[in-house]
Design an enzyme around this catalytic site. Structure first.
Site, PDB file in Angstrom:
ATOM      1  N   ASP A   1      -9.125  -7.539   5.404  1.00  0.00           N
ATOM      2  CA  ASP A   1      -9.393  -8.182   4.120  1.00  0.00           C
ATOM      3  C   ASP A   1     -10.038  -9.549   4.308  1.00  0.00           C
ATOM      4  O   ASP A   1     -10.848  -9.982   3.476  1.00  0.00           O
ATOM      5  CB  ASP A   1      -8.107  -8.304   3.301  1.00  0.00           C
ATOM      6  CG  ASP A   1      -7.712  -6.992   2.656  1.00  0.00           C
ATOM      7  OD1 ASP A   1      -8.566  -6.362   2.026  1.00  0.00           O
ATOM      8  OD2 ASP A   1      -6.544  -6.590   2.783  1.00  0.00           O
TER       9      ASP A   1
ATOM     10  N   HIS B   1       0.802  -1.218   0.000  1.00  0.00           N
ATOM     11  CA  HIS B   1       0.000   0.000   0.000  1.00  0.00           C
ATOM     12  C   HIS B   1       0.838   1.273   0.000  1.00  0.00           C
ATOM     13  O   HIS B   1       0.347   2.333  -0.380  1.00  0.00           O
ATOM     14  CB  HIS B   1      -0.922   0.018   1.225  1.00  0.00           C
ATOM     15  CG  HIS B   1      -1.885  -1.119   1.281  1.00  0.00           C
ATOM     16  ND1 HIS B   1      -2.937  -1.248   0.423  1.00  0.00           N
ATOM     17  CD2 HIS B   1      -1.921  -2.210   2.102  1.00  0.00           C
ATOM     18  CE1 HIS B   1      -3.618  -2.349   0.706  1.00  0.00           C
ATOM     19  NE2 HIS B   1      -3.016  -2.962   1.716  1.00  0.00           N
TER      20      HIS B   1
ATOM     21  N   GLU C   1      -5.539 -13.713   4.647  1.00  0.00           N
ATOM     22  CA  GLU C   1      -6.616 -12.716   4.631  1.00  0.00           C
ATOM     23  C   GLU C   1      -7.666 -13.048   3.568  1.00  0.00           C
ATOM     24  O   GLU C   1      -8.269 -12.154   2.974  1.00  0.00           O
ATOM     25  CB  GLU C   1      -6.040 -11.319   4.420  1.00  0.00           C
ATOM     26  CG  GLU C   1      -4.964 -11.212   3.366  1.00  0.00           C
ATOM     27  CD  GLU C   1      -4.263  -9.859   3.386  1.00  0.00           C
ATOM     28  OE1 GLU C   1      -4.756  -8.912   4.011  1.00  0.00           O
ATOM     29  OE2 GLU C   1      -3.202  -9.757   2.746  1.00  0.00           O
TER      30      GLU C   1
END
Length: 241
Positions: A163, A32, A137
């Site tokens: 997630d 990210h 996730e």
């Protein structure tokens, strides 16, 4: 490994601040975060010189990124959205030298402080210190947890609750995530691996601890900065009353 947080923006002194705070590790988030390779190289080398472990959360399991990160001197990598044994096997293959993996050999780099020892000895030592973690996730990751955590070269598994809740269609519901934490922790124990979690949710952290997980990554530097800014705003507002 005691807990701490992830880094998502470039701050050259971040490793030193982490060490001064008595942290044992931090995660650089390239999934990210907006890091270029020059920024990553500087953060990783500073961390090594400061004596704090630095893990890098990958964007995917591509060889190009993993090879560069390991040659910069990263202590280990974390693969998000690990959904199968094959996913994490690719990371092991690129991150660890033979006979465990097939990492490319280039030794006069940051990972040896530009002073490589005897090659055979170094390859063995590097494999021993290189950490590979799978981030669980998704439902696919949960379903394949035994194969993932049982793979040679995988050091542990870390739950990503946000997630995971999205993939399980249970956003806002704690029970399915608590069950997943327990399942991942149990699988890790069966295979002699470490389990962990990335979250700021107290109930999830307590449940992870109760189930024997040993890695707790809580929040990010952006979260801490935002909280500190809010605290300063509150102080100023109190002065103006």
């Amino acid at each position: 490994m005691r807990a701490r947080c992830s880094a998502r923006f470039r701050c050259p002194i971040w490793p030193c601040c982490s060490k001064a705070a008595d942290w044992t590790f931090f995660i650089v988030d390239t999934e990210h975060g907006g890091f270029d390779h020059a920024a990553l190289s500087g953060l990783i080398m500073t961390a090594r010189l400061a004596g704090i472990t630095v893990l890098v959360r990958l964007a995917d399991h591509a060889r190009r990124d993993i090879t560069r990160l390991m040659d910069m001197g990263a202590d280990g990598v974390l693969l998000p959205m690990t959904g199968s044994k094959e996913d994490i096997a690719a990371v092991v293959r690129h991150a660890k030298y033979a006979p465990v993996g097939r990492r490319g050999i280039s030794t006069t780099r940051g990972h040896t402080f530009y002073a490589p020892p005897a090659l055979r000895d170094y390859m063995r030592q590097a494999n021993e210190r290189t950490l590979v973690f799978a981030q669980i996730e998704s439902k696919a990751g949960l379903d394949a947890i035994e194969e993932i955590v049982g793979l040679n070269g995988v050091d542990g598994v870390i739950v990503g609750p946000n997630d995971l809740a999205c993939d399980l269609d249970c956003l806002g519901e704690a029970a399915p995530i608590l069950d997943a934490i327990a399942a991942v922790a149990a699988a890790a124990r069966r295979h002699g691996k470490v389990g962990g979690i990335i979250t700021s949710e107290p109930a999830f952290l307590r449940h992870a601890k109760a189930n024997g997980m040993g890695i707790y990554c809580i929040g990010s530097e952006l979260h801490m900065l935002k909280l500190a800014c809010r605290g300063i705003t509150q102080q100023v507002e109190e002065l103006q009353r």
